[in-house]
Design an enzyme around this catalytic site. Structure first.
Site, mmCIF file in Angstrom:
data_model
loop_
_atom_site.group_PDB
_atom_site.id
_atom_site.type_symbol
_atom_site.label_atom_id
_atom_site.label_comp_id
_atom_site.label_asym_id
_atom_site.label_seq_id
_atom_site.Cartn_x
_atom_site.Cartn_y
_atom_site.Cartn_z
ATOM 1 N N ASP A 178 41.120 53.304 39.957
ATOM 2 C CA ASP A 178 41.742 51.957 40.460
ATOM 3 C C ASP A 178 41.415 51.299 41.689
ATOM 4 O O ASP A 178 40.953 52.065 42.501
ATOM 5 C CB ASP A 178 43.457 51.913 40.518
ATOM 6 C CG ASP A 178 43.747 52.363 38.981
ATOM 7 O OD1 ASP A 178 43.378 52.065 37.884
ATOM 8 O OD2 ASP A 178 44.726 53.565 39.025
ATOM 9 N N ARG A 200 39.182 51.244 35.935
ATOM 10 C CA ARG A 200 40.482 50.862 35.469
ATOM 11 C C ARG A 200 41.160 49.790 36.006
ATOM 12 O O ARG A 200 40.479 48.794 35.672
ATOM 13 C CB ARG A 200 41.435 52.162 35.547
ATOM 14 C CG ARG A 200 42.824 52.095 35.003
ATOM 15 C CD ARG A 200 42.755 52.382 33.172
ATOM 16 N NE ARG A 200 43.970 52.520 32.844
ATOM 17 C CZ ARG A 200 44.316 52.303 31.525
ATOM 18 N NH1 ARG A 200 43.004 52.344 30.641
ATOM 19 N NH2 ARG A 200 45.517 52.705 30.957
ATOM 20 N N ARG A 260 45.633 41.811 30.555
ATOM 21 C CA ARG A 260 46.310 42.280 31.832
ATOM 22 C C ARG A 260 45.863 41.423 33.162
ATOM 23 O O ARG A 260 45.709 41.846 34.122
ATOM 24 C CB ARG A 260 45.952 43.769 32.082
ATOM 25 C CG ARG A 260 46.523 44.296 30.854
ATOM 26 C CD ARG A 260 46.331 46.062 31.350
ATOM 27 N NE ARG A 260 46.889 46.718 30.276
ATOM 28 C CZ ARG A 260 47.075 48.261 30.236
ATOM 29 N NH1 ARG A 260 46.526 48.865 31.393
ATOM 30 N NH2 ARG A 260 47.595 48.912 29.287
ATOM 31 N N LYS A 263 49.626 41.768 33.540
ATOM 32 C CA LYS A 263 50.421 42.740 32.848
ATOM 33 C C LYS A 263 51.757 42.692 33.599
ATOM 34 O O LYS A 263 51.555 43.261 34.709
ATOM 35 C CB LYS A 263 50.021 43.930 32.058
ATOM 36 C CG LYS A 263 50.975 44.616 31.243
ATOM 37 C CD LYS A 263 50.632 45.923 30.689
ATOM 38 C CE LYS A 263 51.723 46.689 29.959
ATOM 39 N NZ LYS A 263 52.123 45.893 28.767
#
Length: 381
Positions: A178, A200, A260, A263
């Protein structure tokens, strides 16, 4: 505009520590709006200038208040590892492959084609731990962190991250890492930060309470050669599903995403104001426990500003601008849509979540957003 001084002015250079001599003055610009208003980061601590990745990790993770200035690229890539994985979205060259992290492929994609060997940069799998009372700021366009993200967790607080670029974290691979993680933190301000080519999530607020967070004037660049939708649009954008999180998302440029973006769920209150959502397939996914106030945003070439199939939470989209006044202390700004799908949400219960008008970000007109945000969001500006 308020400034937190990072380095003494020229007239006082002789009094500065040796580590700061010869360095150009770099200051935090402005102050946080919205839920993280009042954050001070490292305050007036003497600036330090890491020159190696080890120094950067040490400064970010120690117990001292720090102002950490990045005037070079920090490259964490090059230490590789191998693992098995799967191809849930197909084996075409534009599709991401998933690393079998924590047996994700085994447990959730048992029918997907297996991939016996994946070589990836090991550093990207975990972020650099950032301790409390830190300011991390880039100098011009020099502040780049390549191959590794940042992580604020386990109760840390009072952190400013401004004017840096986080990039190239195993972009081919889901579960490759991330960009920025906040999980059990408080009072975090992310400003003028660019994230790109992330495996990610670009920015994720995880399951633990992350209190008060402001993300402003930043760029989520979803352009990629590998995506979960195999179309050059990154799916894993903003993931806000923490417990008792309050997030201000203001003045950001979000583009080339396929989901997303953001999200929202868990128990999260999100104020999305004056963002520019560029070409995307859809933006808001609002799950159970998500409360979204969306005002003064621009949606340009977005197929579905809200994903109807995931709508289990609540959203108020400010068609009735006067409904905000008794909660925000002002009228809302209507949103603007161009070559985009519908955006409509009348759940005025969302407004009751905004009980403290002193921590509500201001709102400009969508016309101001269109003319300013795409060119002013991101790092080096």
């Amino acid at each position: 505009m308020r400034f937190f001084q990072v380095l003494a002015l020229a007239g006082a250079v002789s009094a500065a520590p040796k580590a700061a001599k010869g360095k150009r003055a770099v200051t935090v610009s402005g102050s946080a709006e919205g839920f993280a208003a009042g954050v001070t980061g490292g305050g007036d601590a003497t600036a330090v200038y890491p020159t190696t990745t080890d120094e950067l990790v040490s400064y970010l993770g120690d117990d001292e208040p720090r102002v950490i200035v990045l005037n070079q690229e920090f490259d964490f890539t090059g230490t590789t590892a191998t693992a098995s994985g799967c191809a849930p979205w197909g084996t075409a060259s534009a599709c991401q492959i998933a690393i079998n992290k924590d047996d994700w492929c085994t447990n959730y994609q048992p029918d997907a084609p297996t991939v016996s060997s994946i070589t990836y940069d090991e550093a990207g799998m975990s972020g650099i731990d950032v301790a409390s009372d830190k300011t991390l700021i880039g100098d011009g366009t020099s502040g780049v962190i390549k191959g590794k993200g940042l992580r604020m967790a386990n109760g840390v607080s009072n952190i400013i991250i401004q004017n840096i670029h986080v990039t190239e974290i195993n972009p081919q691979y889901v579960w490759g890492g991330d960009g920025i993680t906040i999980d059990g933190a408080d009072m975090v301000w992310i400003d003028h930060v660019k994230t790109s080519l992330i495996g990610r999530q670009h920015i994720v607020l995880g399951e633990e309470s992350s209190g008060r967070v402001t993300i402003s004037n930043s760029e989520l660049d979803g352009n990629t050669d590998w995506s979960a939708t195999c179309d050059g649009l990154h799916y894993w954008g903003y993931y806000f599903t923490g417990s008792s999180d309050t997030i201000t998302l203001k003045g950001n440029y979000v583009h080339h995403t396929s989901g997303r973006g953001p999200k929202v769920g868990g128990n999260t209150v999100l104020h999305a104001v004056n963002n520019y959502f560029g070409p995307s397939s859809h933006n808001f996914e609002i799950g159970s426990g998500g409360y979204v106030l969306a005002e003064g945003n621009v949606f340009d070439s977005v197929d579905a500003p809200v994903d109807a199939s995931s709508l289990e939470g609540e959203i108020f989209t400010a068609e009735d601008v006067s409904a905000c006044s008794s909660y925000l202390g002002r009228d809302c700004e209507a949103n603007s849509l161009s070559s985009s799908g519908d955006l409509s949400g009348t759940d005025s219960d969302v407004l009751s979540k905004f009980s403290d008008a002193s921590n509500i970000a201001s709102a400009d007109s969508p016309s101001s957003v269109s003319s300013n945000v795409p060119s002013s969001a991101g790092f080096g500006i």
